[in-house]
Enzyme design. Structure first.
Site, PDB file in Angstrom:
ATOM      1  N   LYS A  43     -68.848  69.008  26.838  1.00 15.35           N
ATOM      2  CA  LYS A  43     -68.055  69.898  27.683  1.00 15.35           C
ATOM      3  C   LYS A  43     -68.339  69.541  29.131  1.00 15.35           C
ATOM      4  CE  LYS A  43     -65.307  73.469  26.919  1.00 15.35           C
ATOM      5  NZ  LYS A  43     -64.640  73.727  25.630  1.00 15.35           N
TER       6      LYS A  43
HETATM    7  N1  GLU Z   1     -61.127  73.027  25.390  1.00 18.02           N
HETATM    8  C1  GLU Z   1     -60.702  73.094  24.044  1.00 18.02           C
HETATM    9  C2  GLU Z   1     -61.787  73.700  23.159  1.00 18.02           C
HETATM   10  O1  GLU Z   1     -62.646  74.406  23.624  1.00 18.02           O
HETATM   11  C3  GLU Z   1     -60.157  71.781  23.521  1.00 18.02           C
HETATM   12  C4  GLU Z   1     -61.119  70.648  23.464  1.00 18.02           C
HETATM   13  C5  GLU Z   1     -60.499  69.316  23.105  1.00 18.02           C
HETATM   14  O2  GLU Z   1     -59.316  69.274  22.769  1.00 18.02           O
HETATM   15  O3  GLU Z   1     -61.230  68.344  23.175  1.00 18.02           O
HETATM   16  O4  GLU Z   1     -61.773  73.560  21.968  1.00 18.02           O
END
Ligand code: GLU
Length: 421
Positions: free
Chosen positions: A111
């Site tokens: 993240k």
């Molecule tokens: N931000 C989204 C999540 O928390 C998508 C992450 C992604 O598609 O890599 O799942």
């Protein structure tokens, strides 16, 4: 029950670690593997200088945390928000590892986040900040290393800038470095709606599992961003009645059902859901305690806490956001027999379609929206079945079942790969 201050209760890293430890203990996880999986593999902090529109220079702090690459490249969104912290990004990175493992797609977890207020920045400032953040991370991201995506405060345009900046450094166009891009530059059809679509699939599955009809099923959605608005729209199309919507600046209630497309239309010109003629105004914090069959927190962490969990009157809590429920609230909801569809399952539709986007980019061959949706629906239904079957066979709740299933899969690969020395 252990007494925690609200600050301790709402620390997302502690929340993640508490569930991890509990599930790991239930799994009898080897102590060494426990230590490997409990903490992120890599944490990068960058200070990003940005030339602002007024001629001044501002320095923003950004993070990228890669929790695991055991099952494939690290994967996860980038968040722009004033509330971003290293502990939050760490928790969100770990959740990505567990989420990708629950739906069994070949990614680890990561993240990113930048402490900023995107609502107060111009497009030019956002573009310069995004490009410099990408440049600082250029050797750490890549289709085989770590693949970012949108999260709170970022969108398709942000991903286009990241893709372009990375490509300029590489001196060739590389679309597979990020997902959630616009469709004309390597994005996947269906990605924008994917998290909401996944939520609608697990809601269908939960109703079937609990023997409840769709007809008359009242839903309250908290948060009306990408996840909340698409969940509400798709559920309404399937015949659910969306009786309440809460946003950061106000709430709406209509016992006969809110016309979601009309509300989206209203918001597009009013800039807020407030003042919508098709519903009455309601207090945004009270709304989540109204009686309903399904409550969907779809905004941010720590919405259901020890302060309000005993007042919830939903039968199903479907977590569209990451980490909306604290561990203390979990215990209260268990006593109230609320059926929880945990975040690492419920909102996994987004990363699942991100996986499809990454596959399509690497193939250079793009699927129709119907193909994308059909594959997404199949994975979400199967994953729901897997989690509830695991919960039954191990006599644990759905959240712990999802963690156990995920940790087991990641631990297996970690052991199989061995520890590089
Ligand atoms: N931000 C989204 C999540 O928390 C998508 C992450 C992604 O598609 O890599 O799942």
């Amino acid at each position: 029950m252990q007494t925690l201050t609200l600050e301790q209760e709402t620390n997302p890293w502690e929340a993640q670690a508490a569930r991890f430890d509990f599930a790991a203990r239930k799994l009898n996880l080897d102590e060494g593997i426990w230590k490997v999986l409990r903490y992120p593999a890599r944490e990068i902090i960058v200070h990003i200088p940005v030339g602002m529109d007024d001629g001044s220079i501002e320095v923003f702090t950004g993070y990228r945390v890669q929790h695991s690459i055991a099952r494939g490249p690290a994967k996860g969104g980038i968040r722009y928000s004033p509330d971003v912290s290293l502990d939050e990004v760490r928790a969100l990175a770990s959740w990505m590892t567990w989420k990708c493992a629950v739906v069994n797609i070949p990614f680890g977890g990561a993240k990113g986040g930048v402490i900023c207020d995107p609502k107060k920045m111009s497009q030019g400032e956002l573009e310069r900040m995004t490009r410099r953040y990408t440049a600082e991370l250029v050797e750490f991201i890549g289709p085989e290393k770590d693949v970012p995506a949108p999260d709170m405060g970022t969108n398709e345009q942000t991903m286009a800038w990241i893709m372009d900046t990375y490509s300029m450094h590489l001196r060739q166009t590389c679309t597979a470095v990020v997902t959630g891009k616009p469709v004309n530059i390597g994005g996947s059809r269906g990605r924008r709606e994917a998290t909401g679509r996944g939520i609608s699939v697990v809601c269908d599955e939960a109703l079937k599992y609990l023997g409840m009809p769709v007809e008359g099923c009242r839903v309250i959605v908290q948060g009306f961003g990408n996840v909340g608005s698409n969940s509400a729209k798709l559920l309404a199309e399937k015949g659910y009645t969306i009786i309440g919507i809460a946003e950061y600046d106000g709430g709406l209630f209509n016992s006969n059902g809110i016309d979601v497309p009309a509300l989206i239309e209203h918001r597009s010109h009013a800039g807020t859901i407030v003042g919508f003629a098709g519903a009455e105004a309601a207090d945004k914090d009270d709304l989540i305690t109204y009686p309903c069959e399904i409550l969907i927190p779809a905004a941010t962490e720590n919405v259901v806490t020890s302060r309000n969990a005993d007042r919830l009157r939903c039968k199903i809590l479907c977590e569209g956001a990451n980490g909306p429920t604290t561990t203390v609230a979990d215990e209260i909801l268990a006593d109230k027999r609320v059926f929880i569809i945990p975040d690492i399952l419920a909102n996994a539709g987004g990363v699942t379609t991100s996986y499809f986007e990454w596959v399509q980019d690497r193939m250079g061959y793009f699927w129709t929206e119907a193909e994308v949706n059909q594959r997404l629906d199949a994975i979400m239904s199967q994953s729901f079945q897997d989690v509830v079957a695991y919960a039954t066979s191990h006599a644990v709740n759905n959240r712990i079942a999802a963690y156990m299933l995920a940790i087991d899969r990641v631990a297996y690969t970690t052991k199989q790969r061995g520890i590089y020395a």
